[in-house]
Write a protein that holds these residues in place. Structure first.
Motif, PDB file in Angstrom:
ATOM      1  N   ASP A 177       0.842  -1.196   0.000  1.00  0.00           N
ATOM      2  CA  ASP A 177       0.000   0.000   0.000  1.00  0.00           C
ATOM      3  C   ASP A 177       0.877   1.246   0.000  1.00  0.00           C
ATOM      4  O   ASP A 177       2.055   1.211   0.369  1.00  0.00           O
ATOM      5  CB  ASP A 177      -0.916   0.018   1.234  1.00  0.00           C
ATOM      6  CG  ASP A 177      -2.042   1.047   1.126  1.00  0.00           C
ATOM      7  OD1 ASP A 177      -2.287   1.531   0.001  1.00  0.00           O
ATOM      8  OD2 ASP A 177      -2.658   1.367   2.157  1.00  0.00           O
ATOM      9  N   GLU A 179       0.181   5.823   0.353  1.00  0.00           N
ATOM     10  CA  GLU A 179      -0.843   6.845   0.593  1.00  0.00           C
ATOM     11  C   GLU A 179      -0.188   8.219   0.626  1.00  0.00           C
ATOM     12  O   GLU A 179       0.865   8.402   1.239  1.00  0.00           O
ATOM     13  CB  GLU A 179      -1.550   6.568   1.920  1.00  0.00           C
ATOM     14  CG  GLU A 179      -2.704   7.506   2.223  1.00  0.00           C
ATOM     15  CD  GLU A 179      -3.420   7.118   3.511  1.00  0.00           C
ATOM     16  OE1 GLU A 179      -4.648   6.974   3.483  1.00  0.00           O
ATOM     17  OE2 GLU A 179      -2.723   6.934   4.535  1.00  0.00           O
ATOM     18  N   ARG A 184      -4.568   6.681  -2.464  1.00  0.00           N
ATOM     19  CA  ARG A 184      -3.985   5.424  -1.997  1.00  0.00           C
ATOM     20  C   ARG A 184      -3.615   4.532  -3.173  1.00  0.00           C
ATOM     21  O   ARG A 184      -4.043   4.744  -4.301  1.00  0.00           O
ATOM     22  CB  ARG A 184      -4.979   4.668  -1.101  1.00  0.00           C
ATOM     23  CG  ARG A 184      -5.085   5.199   0.315  1.00  0.00           C
ATOM     24  CD  ARG A 184      -5.934   4.277   1.180  1.00  0.00           C
ATOM     25  NE  ARG A 184      -5.308   2.976   1.371  1.00  0.00           N
ATOM     26  CZ  ARG A 184      -5.882   1.963   2.023  1.00  0.00           C
ATOM     27  NH1 ARG A 184      -7.102   2.105   2.513  1.00  0.00           N
ATOM     28  NH2 ARG A 184      -5.246   0.812   2.171  1.00  0.00           N
ATOM     29  N   ALA A 188      -0.708   6.596  -5.570  1.00  0.00           N
ATOM     30  CA  ALA A 188       0.058   7.259  -4.513  1.00  0.00           C
ATOM     31  C   ALA A 188       1.534   6.884  -4.596  1.00  0.00           C
ATOM     32  O   ALA A 188       2.424   7.732  -4.420  1.00  0.00           O
ATOM     33  CB  ALA A 188      -0.508   6.875  -3.142  1.00  0.00           C
TER      34      ALA A 188
END
Length: 356
Positions: A177, A179, A184, A188
Motif C-alpha cells: 500500500d 498513501e 492510496r 500514490a
C-alpha cells in the motif's frame, strides 16, 4: 591529513550517550564524537568549534530538544540535525520537521533498524550537494525500497517532500500500500516516487494494513520511469535533476527486472567514485572491483589470452559477476538460486544498458 567530521550527541541519559558512541564508532568515516547531557552545554560546544551534525533527544529537563533545535536552526543553519527519540508522537514529529531537522528517528530496537540509521547518518555526514532525500543519498529512497523488498522485510516508510507527506507499506518483502494527499494504492506510490527531494523515516510494520497494490515494485518503477520520460522537459531549469532522477528510476527497475541483488559501477580511478544500487558498500566493493579488474587485465596480457571479459564466483550467500564495460568495471550480485548457465548473459545485458 583529511579532517574528521565532528558529531555532537545531546541526551540527558549518560547511559544512552555511551551507547550512541559505541554505535557511531562503527561508521566508516570515523567521525569525532562529542556528547552533552543538557542544552546549555550543547550550545556552548557548538559555539566553540564547528560541527557537521547534531543528534538530539526531545524530552529533557530545563531546555527540551525542540527548544535546542529552534536555537540551532537560527544560529547554525548549516548544521545537519537528527532527532533520536523514544517518543512516538505525531505532534513532536511534525514540529521537528517544521524546524528543519534532516531526520526524525525512533531509537532503534532491532539490528536492521540500527544499520539503516547508521547508513543514513553516514550519508548525511558526506552529502554536500543540495537535492535528494535528506538523510540518504539522492537515489536511496528507491534503493532502500528495493533492498527491503529483496530482503523480505516488513516496514512502513514515511516520506516528506516539502509540504507533502506520504507513506509506503511493505509486508514480507511485498509492496502492499501507499498513501499521500488523500490518494492510496498505485497512484500514490507513483506520485511519491516522482518527488526528487525530501526526507524519510522508518516506522513499525503494520501487518493488518489492507492491501491495495498487487503489482510488483519493478513493474511500478517501470511505469513511473515511462511516465517521467513522457512529460520530461529537456530545456527547463530542472532538466539536469529531472534527467538524473529518471535515470535512477530506470536503473533500479532494471536491477529488479533482471533479478539482481545489487550493482556497483566503478569508473577509472581518477574519473570518479564508485556508485552502488542495492548496497551501501559501494566504496569498498568498487575498490575491490577496480583492483580485481586490473589484475585480470594484466594476467590476460601476460598470458596473451585475449581481452578480459568477466570473472564469475559464488558462495553460499550470492553469486558474483565482475565485468568491464567501456570506461567502468561492474560488479553484479545475484541470489544463490540464479541460473549459473545464463548469469554472464544476464549481467552483460544489464551493464550494457546501464548508462544508455
Amino acid at each position: 591529513m583529511e579532517s574528521r567530521h565532528k558529531i555532537l550527541i545531546l541526551d540527558d541519559d549518560p547511559a544512552f550517550l555511551e551507547l550512541y558512541k559505541d554505535w557511531l564508532a562503527a561508521l566508516p568515516s570515523k567521525p569525532e564524537i562529542h556528547t552533552s547531557t543538557n542544552g546549555a552545554r550543547a550550545m556552548a560546544l557548538l559555539e566553540a568549534e564547528p560541527y557537521r551534525l547534531m543528534i538530539c533527544d526531545l524530552k529533557m529537563p530545563k531546555m527540551d530538544g525542540l527548544q535546542v533545535l529552534s536555537i540551532v536552526r537560527r544560529r547554525f543553519p548549516e548544521l545537519r540535525t537528527i532527532v533520536m527519540t523514544s517518543v512516538e508522537d505525531e505532534e513532536f514529529r511534525t514540529r521537528a520537521y517544521a524546524l528543519g531537522v534532516d531526520l526524525f528517528w525512533l531509537k532503534p530496537d532491532t539490528h536492521q533498524n540500527m544499520q539503516m540509521f547508521l547508513e543514513c547518518l553516514e550519508s548525511l555526514l558526506g552529502r554536500d550537494a543540495e537535492g535528494g532525500f535528506r538523510g540518504i543519498q539522492s537515489k536511496s529512497l528507491m534503493d532502500i525500497l528495493q533492498m527491503e523488498c529483496l530482503s523480505q522485510s516488513s516496514t512502513v516508510f514515511r516520506i516528506t517532500g516539502g509540504s507533502q507527506v506520504g507513506k509506503i507499506w511493505i509486508l514480507n518483502g511485498d509492496l502492499i500500500d501507499a498513501e499521500t494527499d488523500g490518494v492510496r494504492g498505485e497512484a500514490a506510490f507513483r506520485k511519491i516516487l516522482e518527488w526528487k527531494t525530501g526526507s524519510f523515516e522508518t516506522l513499525p510494520s503494520e501487518p493488518e494494513r489492507e492491501r491495495t497494490i498487487t503489482k510488483s515494485v519493478n513493474g511500478l518503477l517501470l511505469e513511473v520511469a515511462q511516465a517521467m520520460d513522457e512529460i520530461s522537459n529537456s530545456t527547463g531549469p530542472d532538466a539536469v535533476a529531472d534527467a538524473q532522477h529518471r535515470k535512477t528510476v530506470w536503473r533500479i527497475s532494471a536491477l529488479t527486472r533482471e533479478g539482481a541483488e545489487w550493482v556497483v559501477s566503478a569508473p577509472e580511478e581518477k574519473a570518479g567514485a564508485p556508485e552502488g544500487w542495492g548496497t551501501q558498500s559501494a566504496k569498498e566493493f568498487g575498490s575491490w572491483a577496480r583492483q580485481a579488474g586490473e589484475a585480470m587485465k594484466r594476467l590476460t596480457e601476460k598470458l596473451d589470452a585475449g581481452p578480459f571479459s568477466h570473472i564469475q564466483a559464488q558462495n553460499v550467500e550470492r553469486k558474483l559477476v565482475l565485468m568491464p564495460e567501456k570506461s567502468k568495471t561492474f560488479l553484479v550480485a545475484w541470489p544463490p538460486s540464479a541460473d549459473t548457465s545464463n548469469l554472464v548473459d544476464q549481467t552483460k545485458k544489464l551493464v550494457t544498458s546501464w548508462d544508455s
